[in-house]
Design a protein around this motif. Sequence first.
Motif, short mmCIF file in Angstrom:
data_model
loop_
_atom_site.label_atom_id
_atom_site.label_comp_id
_atom_site.label_asym_id
_atom_site.label_seq_id
_atom_site.Cartn_x
_atom_site.Cartn_y
_atom_site.Cartn_z
N THR A 168 -2.14 -9.37 1.76
CA THR A 168 -2.10 -9.59 0.32
C THR A 168 -0.76 -9.15 -0.26
OG1 THR A 168 -3.01 -7.41 -0.20
CG2 THR A 168 -4.59 -9.19 0.21
N ARG A 169 -0.48 -9.61 -1.48
CA ARG A 169 0.78 -9.25 -2.15
C ARG A 169 0.83 -7.78 -2.52
NH1 ARG A 169 1.83 -14.33 -6.37
NH2 ARG A 169 1.99 -15.97 -4.77
N GLN A 170 -0.31 -7.16 -2.75
CA GLN A 170 -0.37 -5.74 -3.13
C GLN A 170 -0.54 -4.84 -1.92
OE1 GLN A 170 -2.65 -8.02 -4.36
NE2 GLN A 170 -1.55 -8.57 -6.23
N ALA A 171 -0.21 -5.33 -0.73
CA ALA A 171 -0.48 -4.58 0.49
C ALA A 171 0.21 -3.22 0.50
CB ALA A 171 -0.05 -5.39 1.71
N GLU A 172 1.38 -3.10 -0.11
CA GLU A 172 2.11 -1.83 -0.06
C GLU A 172 1.41 -0.73 -0.84
OE1 GLU A 172 3.76 -4.31 -3.46
OE2 GLU A 172 3.25 -4.60 -1.35
N ASN A 173 0.45 -1.08 -1.71
CA ASN A 173 -0.26 -0.09 -2.51
C ASN A 173 -1.70 0.14 -2.04
OD1 ASN A 173 1.95 0.20 -4.34
ND2 ASN A 173 1.31 -1.72 -5.34
N LEU A 174 -2.06 -0.44 -0.89
CA LEU A 174 -3.43 -0.36 -0.41
C LEU A 174 -3.50 0.31 0.96
CD1 LEU A 174 -4.59 -4.04 -1.20
CD2 LEU A 174 -5.01 -2.00 -2.61
N ILE A 175 -4.67 0.87 1.24
CA ILE A 175 -4.95 1.32 2.61
C ILE A 175 -5.13 0.08 3.47
CG2 ILE A 175 -6.59 2.49 4.09
CD1 ILE A 175 -4.98 4.42 2.50
N MET A 209 -14.57 1.42 18.28
CA MET A 209 -13.97 2.24 19.33
C MET A 209 -12.50 2.56 19.08
SD MET A 209 -15.77 0.72 22.79
CE MET A 209 -15.29 -1.00 22.48
N GLY A 210 -11.81 1.76 18.27
CA GLY A 210 -10.39 1.95 18.05
C GLY A 210 -10.05 2.38 16.64
N ASN A 211 -8.88 2.97 16.49
CA ASN A 211 -8.37 3.36 15.18
C ASN A 211 -7.81 2.11 14.48
OD1 ASN A 211 -7.32 4.60 12.93
ND2 ASN A 211 -5.66 5.64 14.02
N ILE A 212 -8.45 1.69 13.39
CA ILE A 212 -8.02 0.47 12.72
C ILE A 212 -7.08 0.75 11.53
CG2 ILE A 212 -10.06 -0.83 13.40
CD1 ILE A 212 -11.20 -0.36 10.61
N LEU A 213 -6.75 2.02 11.30
CA LEU A 213 -5.83 2.34 10.21
C LEU A 213 -4.41 1.92 10.55
CD1 LEU A 213 -5.18 3.79 7.51
CD2 LEU A 213 -4.85 5.88 8.87
N LEU A 214 -3.77 1.19 9.64
CA LEU A 214 -2.35 0.86 9.74
C LEU A 214 -1.59 1.80 8.81
CD1 LEU A 214 -2.50 -3.07 9.64
CD2 LEU A 214 -2.41 -1.56 11.64
N HIS A 215 -0.88 2.75 9.40
CA HIS A 215 -0.24 3.80 8.60
C HIS A 215 0.88 3.22 7.73
CE1 HIS A 215 -2.18 7.41 10.21
NE2 HIS A 215 -2.18 6.79 11.38
N ASN A 216 0.91 3.69 6.50
CA ASN A 216 1.96 3.32 5.54
C ASN A 216 2.61 4.61 5.07
OD1 ASN A 216 3.59 2.41 3.49
ND2 ASN A 216 1.98 1.36 2.36
N GLY A 217 3.76 4.95 5.64
CA GLY A 217 4.41 6.21 5.34
C GLY A 217 4.81 6.39 3.90
N ALA A 218 4.97 5.29 3.17
CA ALA A 218 5.37 5.37 1.76
C ALA A 218 4.19 5.61 0.83
CB ALA A 218 6.10 4.09 1.36
N LEU A 219 2.97 5.61 1.36
CA LEU A 219 1.77 5.74 0.54
C LEU A 219 1.07 7.05 0.90
CD1 LEU A 219 0.10 4.14 -1.59
CD2 LEU A 219 -1.24 3.25 0.32
N GLU A 220 0.99 7.97 -0.07
CA GLU A 220 0.44 9.30 0.21
C GLU A 220 -1.02 9.25 0.63
OE1 GLU A 220 0.32 13.33 0.79
OE2 GLU A 220 2.05 12.00 0.50
N LYS A 221 -1.81 8.38 0.01
CA LYS A 221 -3.22 8.35 0.36
C LYS A 221 -3.46 7.75 1.74
CE LYS A 221 -4.29 4.09 -2.23
NZ LYS A 221 -5.14 3.54 -3.31
N SER A 222 -2.45 7.13 2.32
CA SER A 222 -2.52 6.68 3.71
C SER A 222 -2.13 7.82 4.66
CB SER A 222 -1.60 5.48 3.94
OG SER A 222 -1.57 5.10 5.29
N ASN A 223 -1.18 8.65 4.23
CA ASN A 223 -0.71 9.74 5.09
C ASN A 223 -1.74 10.83 5.29
OD1 ASN A 223 1.80 8.51 5.42
ND2 ASN A 223 2.65 9.48 3.59
N ILE A 224 -2.67 11.00 4.36
CA ILE A 224 -3.65 12.08 4.50
C ILE A 224 -4.80 11.70 5.42
CG2 ILE A 224 -3.09 13.02 2.22
CD1 ILE A 224 -5.63 11.75 1.15
N ILE A 225 -4.81 10.47 5.93
CA ILE A 225 -5.82 10.01 6.87
C ILE A 225 -5.17 9.81 8.24
CG2 ILE A 225 -7.46 8.17 7.43
CD1 ILE A 225 -7.79 7.67 4.46
#
Length: 241
Positions: A168-175, A209-225
């Motif tokens: 999506t276009r807002q991907a940089e602001n989403l988990i 079984m796998g980690n599906i999180l795609l880390h976004n270093g610029a987004l704080e709420k992504s870094n805490i997971i």
Amino acid sequence: MLRIYSLQIFLILFLGSVLQTDGWSQRKANAYNYLEFKNKPYYFGIAMGYANSNYRIEHSDDFILNEEYIRAQSLSGPGLRIGVIGNLKFGEFFDFRIVPGFAFTERRLDYLRVSSDGRTQADLERIESTFFELPMLIRYKSKPYRDLRFFILSGIKYTYDISNNSRTRQAENLILTASHDYAFEFGVGVQIFFPYFIFSPQIKVSHGMGNILLHNGALEKSNIIDRINSSMISFSLNFEG
């Protein structure tokens, strides 16, 4: 409320089918419907049902050190599943089952953050997904009792998120979560044999079984997971023959 109504409908259909099948068995004496399906090596059908989806979250070390977020948790959401069934028998008690289909789910991430003026503010992120699913299962069935046969099943499931939010276009602001996932599944149910089809209500649990999180270093709420694993409980009504 949707979960409660769906469960009530499931139980009503299940109990009504059991009572109706028992009536058929009494009227037909020993000529049970089960015997019509006993020697079929394979059969097909459709599956439909309700799904309750969730995430299993593990926090990172940044969650303890950060000063902005004080809560990060997952909330379950409702969903629907529909698929087609292919069932191949192996002897009297075992089946191999493949059930390709689609699942329409909603999951939510619930954050509580502290603003610059010291006030707390809730931040709820809804993640709606459309999955293509491909479960491959082994089923073990009990000996038949009249026109009833209980079973357990387990196996693996591959899923592909067709509406993945990373595009999506807002991907940089989403988990962001990965499009591909694999899960272990297990469940229980009962076969109810009617003259022309088999009705099989079942309950199934799925653990990613796998980690599906795609880390976004610029987004704080992504870094805490640190990691996110998928989770689902489904109630299915299967019609086979």
